[in-house]
Design an enzyme around this catalytic site. Structure first.
Site, PDB file in Angstrom:
ATOM      1  N   THR A  70      46.885  36.045  42.830  1.00 49.47           N
ATOM      2  CA  THR A  70      46.087  36.211  44.035  1.00 49.47           C
ATOM      3  C   THR A  70      44.633  36.409  43.707  1.00 49.47           C
ATOM      4  OG1 THR A  70      47.940  37.240  45.027  1.00 49.47           O
ATOM      5  CG2 THR A  70      45.848  37.483  46.152  1.00 49.47           C
ATOM      6  N   GLU A  87      44.627  46.572  39.407  1.00 46.68           N
ATOM      7  CA  GLU A  87      44.583  47.878  40.076  1.00 46.68           C
ATOM      8  C   GLU A  87      45.368  48.958  39.328  1.00 46.68           C
ATOM      9  OE1 GLU A  87      46.008  46.870  43.921  1.00 46.68           O
ATOM     10  OE2 GLU A  87      44.020  46.412  44.706  1.00 46.68           O
TER      11      GLU A  87
END
Lengths: 383, 383
Positions: free
Chosen positions: A179, A259
């Site tokens: 993504t 993340e």
């Protein structure tokens, strides 16, 4: 650097006000020619965002004059109004640049399921157009960041031509594509069909093998634009290698900034009967939360690796499997190998090797560990 | 209660010393007849533990006289020595009970990739045999716990017959099967083939639809044993319903005790073209870490739900999808629905409904949220 490393491109990044943080959130990349060839790869997610639907149409004739990108909102699952908003954004870019809206690609990233504040976005487009510059690549790379902690840029050079790129993406990283939004530019003279071949080959070896959290987004776009400004028509293989080099560099930066990650994990699957088997096994391990938690805890819990391997349809005999972690062969012939306490998981980089003893194919998937920080980032904020 | 609720069974649970905690770790369940019919369902993981390989062989003739279960070690990926150890365990049980080793099933759970301390385990078998009792069901249920915080037991009754069961499992919960050990007993007179039919139907609707963390184990076993001690041959449908009721009860207890979970999530997929489509969509959502983190954060981030739906091959039109969370329809016709701020995610139970608008089939998958506690439990300890 970045998308303005190649001649024939100008870029800009401005703060329109889409992000509460006040960070730059609208980027514009313009191809000044003399050629306008382009190719793109989009998400395979069947629920695709309005800008993806729009840009697919733009790319059908292989020409892109400009791409406008915004963070602060994905414009995904926003219905007819969302598509009209993407169309209006392309029209505004076309108007201020004096090009056709049908040659303007659009990319958006941010929260899904919210309409974009259009007056704010369109004012940002106007401002970006006034600040376009051949040195604008770096600020454009900043304007597409969401939860990224740093901007991602890469450059590769050929004989008299250059390939440069920028990327964003820190979560929802899973193959086909990982993504992300990526814009790559080149001043080489390359027709759109050759661009498409080179880009597909490059993404298959790079972005498609990044699997941070198994979650596939609605907005993935990798766009490659050629200005021809160098006047050089490169050797096709050399050109493809340069595009692959830039994609690989950006992919590594994406994994390195995923993340909340504490470890970057290379999962190398060896001795597979086919490349497809190697990829299936690598992805199954990359998506195993228990394995990813163990690596976070610096625990060489290789049983979780083989439990993941066992869920695949790859060719293997369970009694011939091998596993090594950072050079220590903890599993040999499907049984207990060397002492797991010898494995050092202090370094950020982890190298896991799984040997299927079933053939001669190898592939590597890159992923991250699953940490408290990942849970925090993805539970405390809407992204 | 539990496996000794049905007549004709004795059970025991003892502390052999396999667990550092000193909690009970060896359980024994014995069928005293007059019948010894049995059926079982095992993990579909191709990397299966030695006790699974052994018990598959035991079940081929549809007869089980006793099952021995240990926590404190999975005996998985332990090679030829691991299988020899399982065999030796069954032989010891056979010796102390005066039965044939070929009629003794074995289940193990705990860390993968370590050999069991056999003298400790065999001493536990001896001790368990001396404490077998028709009231031993509860302590047996305690002895199979690993990271479970409470034991799981269930009972259902028919006309003059009873079905009772115990289960363990708190992590590595994913379908086919959810990772677990389950023993179910009945005093009904039921031949092994009918037991197999009832058990397969029951697990397909219950354990196979539990997907806590997408991770499939190497040791899953669900064993159903019939003593015939009630003297009643039940109506087949009533019997299957009772087995399903016990399985559903135990499955709910597994989800309610999943590692570190703060929310129990029922994912109901409606209006699917086929039941298989509904299950595929439900599982894709249940395995989406971003969605699971959002629920932990009490954030009704429905975009992550549709991003997961989009990765499936189920029949649907993206523009006709609907999503409601705890009664609030946040997505309608593939676009923005009611205000997401109306959704209350304070309660532990979450009801997510995804409407595919593609047919008349419905299925529900049960999962949990992804929390700091899950990461902690699976990174701080080897399990």
């Amino acid at each position: 650097m970045s998308v303005t490393a190649a001649k024939g491109f100008r870029a800009a990044g401005v703060t329109a006000g889409l992000k509460p943080s006040g960070s730059p959130d609208v980027a514009l990349v313009v191809n000044d020619g003399p050629t306008y060839d382009a190719a793109a790869v989009f998400t395979s997610n069947r629920v695709e965002a309005a800008p993806v639907t729009w840009s697919r149409q733009v790319l059908t004739d292989g020409r892109v004059d400009a791409v406008v990108l915004n963070s602060g909102g994905a414009n995904a699952i926003t219905g007819a109004q969302g598509f009209a908003d993407t169309h209006a954004t392309a029209e505004r870019v076309a108007q201020v640049l004096g090009v056709s809206a049908g040659d303007v690609a659009v990319c958006s990233t941010g929260l899904i399921g919210e309409l974009l504040p259009m007056p704010t976005l369109l004012a940002g487009v106007d401002e970006a157009a006034t600040t376009l510059s051949p040195q604008g690549g770096s600020v454009a790379a900043t304007a597409i960041m969401t939860t990224d902690t740093r901007s991602k840029q890469a450059v590769a050079s050929g004989d008299g031509w250059t390939v440069g790129g920028m990327a964003k993406g820190a979560g929802m990283l899973a193959p086909a594509l990982a993504t992300m939004l990526v814009v790559i530019t080149t001043d080489a003279q390359v027709p759109s069909q050759q661009l498409a071949t080179a880009l597909r080959a490059a993404t298959a070896l790079t972005f498609d093998r990044v699997d941070s959290d198994g979650c596939q987004s609605t907005n993935d776009t990798v766009l490659l634009m050629a200005s021809g400004a160098s006047g050089v028509a490169p050797d096709p293989q050399q050109f493809q290698d340069a595009v692959t080099e830039v994609c690989a560099d950006l992919a590594r930066q994406l994994i390195g900034d995923a993340e909340g990650a504490h470890h970057d994990i290379a999962i190398e699957v060896r001795s597979a009967a086919t490349e497809s088997d190697a990829l299936e096994v690598g992805r199954a391990i990359a998506r195993n939360n228990l394995f990813k938690c163990a690596i976070f805890g610096k625990d060489p819990n290789w049983g979780r690796v083989l439990a993941a391997v066992g869920t695949t349809s790859a060719a293997f005999d369970p009694h011939q499997l091998g596993v090594s972690i950072n050079g220590v062969q903890v599993c040999r012939d499907g049984g207990v190998g060397d002492d797991r306490n010898l494995v050092d998981l202090e370094p950020r980089d982890v190298h896991l090797v799984v040997d299927l003893s079933a053939g001669e194919h190898t592939a590597t998937i890159w992923t991250n560990d699953l940490t408290h920080d990942y849970v925090h980032e993805n539970s405390a904020y809407s992204t």
